[in-house]
Design a protein around this motif. Structure first.
Motif, mmCIF file in Angstrom:
data_model
loop_
_atom_site.group_PDB
_atom_site.id
_atom_site.type_symbol
_atom_site.label_atom_id
_atom_site.label_comp_id
_atom_site.label_asym_id
_atom_site.label_seq_id
_atom_site.Cartn_x
_atom_site.Cartn_y
_atom_site.Cartn_z
ATOM 1 N N UNK A 1 0.837 -1.198 0.000
ATOM 2 C CA UNK A 1 0.000 0.000 0.000
ATOM 3 C C UNK A 1 0.866 1.239 0.000
ATOM 4 N N UNK A 2 0.178 2.373 -0.181
ATOM 5 C CA UNK A 2 0.850 3.659 -0.149
ATOM 6 C C UNK A 2 0.273 4.482 0.986
ATOM 7 N N UNK A 3 1.109 5.255 1.668
ATOM 8 C CA UNK A 3 0.644 6.151 2.714
ATOM 9 C C UNK A 3 1.227 7.525 2.485
ATOM 10 N N UNK A 4 0.464 8.546 2.915
ATOM 11 C CA UNK A 4 0.930 9.914 2.736
ATOM 12 C C UNK A 4 1.748 10.395 3.918
ATOM 13 N N UNK A 5 1.643 9.713 5.054
ATOM 14 C CA UNK A 5 2.366 10.125 6.250
ATOM 15 C C UNK A 5 2.305 8.986 7.260
ATOM 16 N N UNK A 6 3.087 9.104 8.284
ATOM 17 C CA UNK A 6 3.019 8.129 9.376
ATOM 18 C C UNK A 6 1.663 8.259 10.051
ATOM 19 N N UNK A 7 0.942 7.158 10.162
ATOM 20 C CA UNK A 7 -0.406 7.188 10.721
ATOM 21 C C UNK A 7 -0.399 6.678 12.159
ATOM 22 N N UNK A 8 -1.279 7.204 12.991
ATOM 23 C CA UNK A 8 -1.373 6.697 14.358
ATOM 24 C C UNK A 8 -1.953 5.278 14.357
ATOM 25 N N UNK A 9 -1.791 4.592 15.445
ATOM 26 C CA UNK A 9 -2.322 3.229 15.538
ATOM 27 C C UNK A 9 -3.770 3.212 16.003
ATOM 28 N N UNK A 10 -4.179 4.260 16.714
ATOM 29 C CA UNK A 10 -5.561 4.315 17.196
ATOM 30 C C UNK A 10 -6.194 5.646 16.815
ATOM 31 N N UNK A 11 -7.525 5.667 16.894
ATOM 32 C CA UNK A 11 -8.284 6.867 16.561
ATOM 33 C C UNK A 11 -9.480 6.972 17.498
ATOM 34 N N UNK A 12 -10.004 8.175 17.609
ATOM 35 C CA UNK A 12 -11.251 8.372 18.348
ATOM 36 C C UNK A 12 -12.425 8.104 17.402
ATOM 37 N N UNK A 13 -13.451 7.441 17.922
ATOM 38 C CA UNK A 13 -14.618 7.116 17.098
ATOM 39 C C UNK A 13 -15.860 7.034 17.973
ATOM 40 N N UNK A 14 -16.982 7.462 17.433
ATOM 41 C CA UNK A 14 -18.277 7.267 18.072
ATOM 42 C C UNK A 14 -18.739 5.854 17.722
ATOM 43 N N UNK A 15 -19.207 5.110 18.721
ATOM 44 C CA UNK A 15 -19.588 3.714 18.517
ATOM 45 C C UNK A 15 -21.009 3.486 19.024
ATOM 46 N N UNK A 16 -21.804 2.778 18.223
ATOM 47 C CA UNK A 16 -23.185 2.455 18.581
ATOM 48 C C UNK A 16 -23.196 1.272 19.540
ATOM 49 N N UNK A 17 -23.792 1.472 20.721
ATOM 50 C CA UNK A 17 -23.995 0.365 21.658
ATOM 51 C C UNK A 17 -25.469 0.017 21.798
ATOM 52 N N UNK A 18 -26.346 0.835 21.270
ATOM 53 C CA UNK A 18 -27.773 0.597 21.342
ATOM 54 C C UNK A 18 -28.507 1.917 21.255
ATOM 55 N N UNK A 19 -29.845 1.888 21.273
ATOM 56 C CA UNK A 19 -30.621 3.132 21.211
ATOM 57 C C UNK A 19 -30.225 4.091 22.328
ATOM 58 N N UNK A 20 -29.929 5.333 21.930
ATOM 59 C CA UNK A 20 -29.549 6.403 22.848
ATOM 60 C C UNK A 20 -28.330 6.028 23.687
ATOM 61 N N UNK A 21 -27.492 5.188 23.117
ATOM 62 C CA UNK A 21 -26.265 4.769 23.793
ATOM 63 C C UNK A 21 -25.118 4.741 22.780
ATOM 64 N N UNK A 22 -24.645 5.937 22.425
ATOM 65 C CA UNK A 22 -23.486 6.103 21.552
ATOM 66 C C UNK A 22 -22.332 6.587 22.430
ATOM 67 N N UNK A 23 -21.137 6.025 22.216
ATOM 68 C CA UNK A 23 -20.015 6.343 23.091
ATOM 69 C C UNK A 23 -18.777 6.689 22.263
ATOM 70 N N UNK A 24 -18.001 7.633 22.778
ATOM 71 C CA UNK A 24 -16.725 7.975 22.155
ATOM 72 C C UNK A 24 -15.665 7.025 22.691
ATOM 73 N N UNK A 25 -15.007 6.294 21.782
ATOM 74 C CA UNK A 25 -14.061 5.262 22.166
ATOM 75 C C UNK A 25 -12.788 5.368 21.337
ATOM 76 N N UNK A 26 -11.777 4.643 21.759
ATOM 77 C CA UNK A 26 -10.552 4.473 20.975
ATOM 78 C C UNK A 26 -10.691 3.207 20.138
ATOM 79 N N UNK A 27 -10.436 3.335 18.855
ATOM 80 C CA UNK A 27 -10.499 2.200 17.945
ATOM 81 C C UNK A 27 -9.199 2.131 17.147
ATOM 82 N N UNK A 28 -8.805 0.954 16.680
ATOM 83 C CA UNK A 28 -7.638 0.883 15.801
ATOM 84 C C UNK A 28 -7.886 1.639 14.502
#
Length: 382
Positions: A6-33
């Motif tokens: 593959x090609x990359x434009x820069x060194x990328x982090x290993x993790x990212x912040x993401x909103x994740x669905x856990x159920x109705x009215x239960x969305x959480x900000x988490x660390x994801x790869x």
């Protein structure tokens, strides 16, 4: 990821912040790869992701018509939401850039559906009605309420100018959807066209109808500020339905006959009966909205009374280039349409604002990687 794969434009982090669905009215900000693109796949650094009424209905636990009945939650659990987005290409799997005619560092908008390219509808050219119906942020693939989003090989992408503010570029998704609804209306030069609702889809439909140049473009809403914005998007006449009888006014304007085309973009059941009433005989009703509650109407108006054409519209097939061009050409008052931007950690406020009819918002967006505009009314980060 290796340079041979593959090609990359820069060194990328290993993790990212993401909103994740856990159920109705239960969305959480988490660390994801941070995803690693495989062959044919791209990785985008998310520039902006819009929050729409569909996201809100999903958040509150609405069910979606999958597989023949309303029997599945609209978004899968453990899914990252966000289906209207743009991002900058930062990594690419083998063959991905060549297949899309793209380069690292370019900006892409992605169509919300990820077609299977194998079902009856895909094989007949109707990819937007794909039977499995995988969609970013809902089913099958993670969306863009995250710092990075993976674009699968099957996805449809479109180049967008990097000069646009991210929230403006991301508006190509709702605009393309509205343009498809406009196309379904088969608008003619002599038509009187009524658009119900001056939210993001309604304003986009008004802009699209204006490009067709019919005799009259009439916008309906209950908020005067939104009706003023409707004029800026191309409406000739606006009617506040809380203060005026829209049916009577439109019949007065059309010699007692009624409108030729009605595009429903409110998502409120009362707007369906309203449209049936104010259309003339042999008129065309275009339904775009996603409804929280079922609509009940006098069905005989459609048949025996008026012989109406009732047309559905789903997603924005073949309309993305036109939508992107409208935005890039500066034809729309985008600063007035894209009213509010939030950082990723304030995703809950963004969702809540979309659901607040008194909040003064039109289009709400999340900018996962910033920057949030400052020195303007749009700055909610302070």
């Amino acid at each position: 990821m290796t340079t041979t794969d593959a090609q990359t434009s820069a060194e990328l982090p290993s993790t990212m912040r993401a909103v994740v669905v856990h159920g109705p009215e239960d969305y959480r900000l988490e660390e994801r790869p941070v995803p690693t693109p495989g062959p044919g796949e791209l990785l985008l650094r998310t520039d902006a992701v819009g929050v729409c009424a569909s996201d809100l209905k999903c958040y509150h636990g609405a069910e979606k018509f999958w597989g023949g009945e309303y029997n599945e939650a609209w978004a899968e659990k453990n899914r990252i939401p966000g289906h209207e987005f743009v991002g900058t290409i930062v990594a690419a799997g083998e063959g991905a850039l060549q297949a899309r005619g793209a380069e690292l560092g370019q900006r892409l908008a992605c169509e919300q559906i990820v077609p299977c390219w194998d079902c009856l509808y895909c094989s007949r050219g109707g990819y937007w009605m794909c039977e499995p119906h995988d969609m970013f942020g809902f089913k099958g693939f993670d969306g863009a309420m995250a710092e990075y989003v993976l674009v699968p090989e099957r996805a449809l992408t479109h180049l967008v100018s990097p000069e646009l503010p991210g929230q403006h570029a991301a508006f190509s998704e709702p605009l393309s959807c509205a343009l498809h609804a406009v196309e379904r209306g088969n608008i003619q030069f002599e038509d009187t066209v009524v658009i119900a609702g001056a939210g993001p889809i309604g304003l986009s439909a008004i802009a699209g109808v204006r490009q067709k140049n019919p005799l009259r473009v009439i916008a309906l809403d209950m908020v005067d500020e939104k009706l003023e914005l409707a004029k800026a998007c191309g409406a000739d006449i606006t009617i506040n339905i809380a203060e005026e009888n829209a049916e009577a006014k439109i019949k007065e304007l059309t010699g007692g006959y009624g409108a030729d085309v009605y595009i429903e973009a409110t998502g409120h059941p009362s707007a369906v009966q309203q449209g049936l009433n104010l259309l003339r005989k042999l008129g065309r009703f275009v339904e775009y909205s996603v409804f929280k509650d079922k609509a009940s109407v006098d069905w005989s108006i459609i048949s025996d009374d008026k012989e109406l054409d009732v047309l559905g519209a789903h997603l924005g097939p073949h309309c993305w280039p036109a939508a992107i061009k409208l935005i890039e050409d500066g034809k729309l008052p985008m600063d007035e349409v894209c009213t509010h931007q939030f950082p990723l950690e304030r995703f809950q406020e963004a969702l809540d604002l979309v659901g607040d009819s008194s909040g003064g918002s039109v289009k709400v967006s999340i900018l996962p990687n910033g920057p949030i505009p400052d020195g303007t009314a749009n700055n909610l980060a302070a």
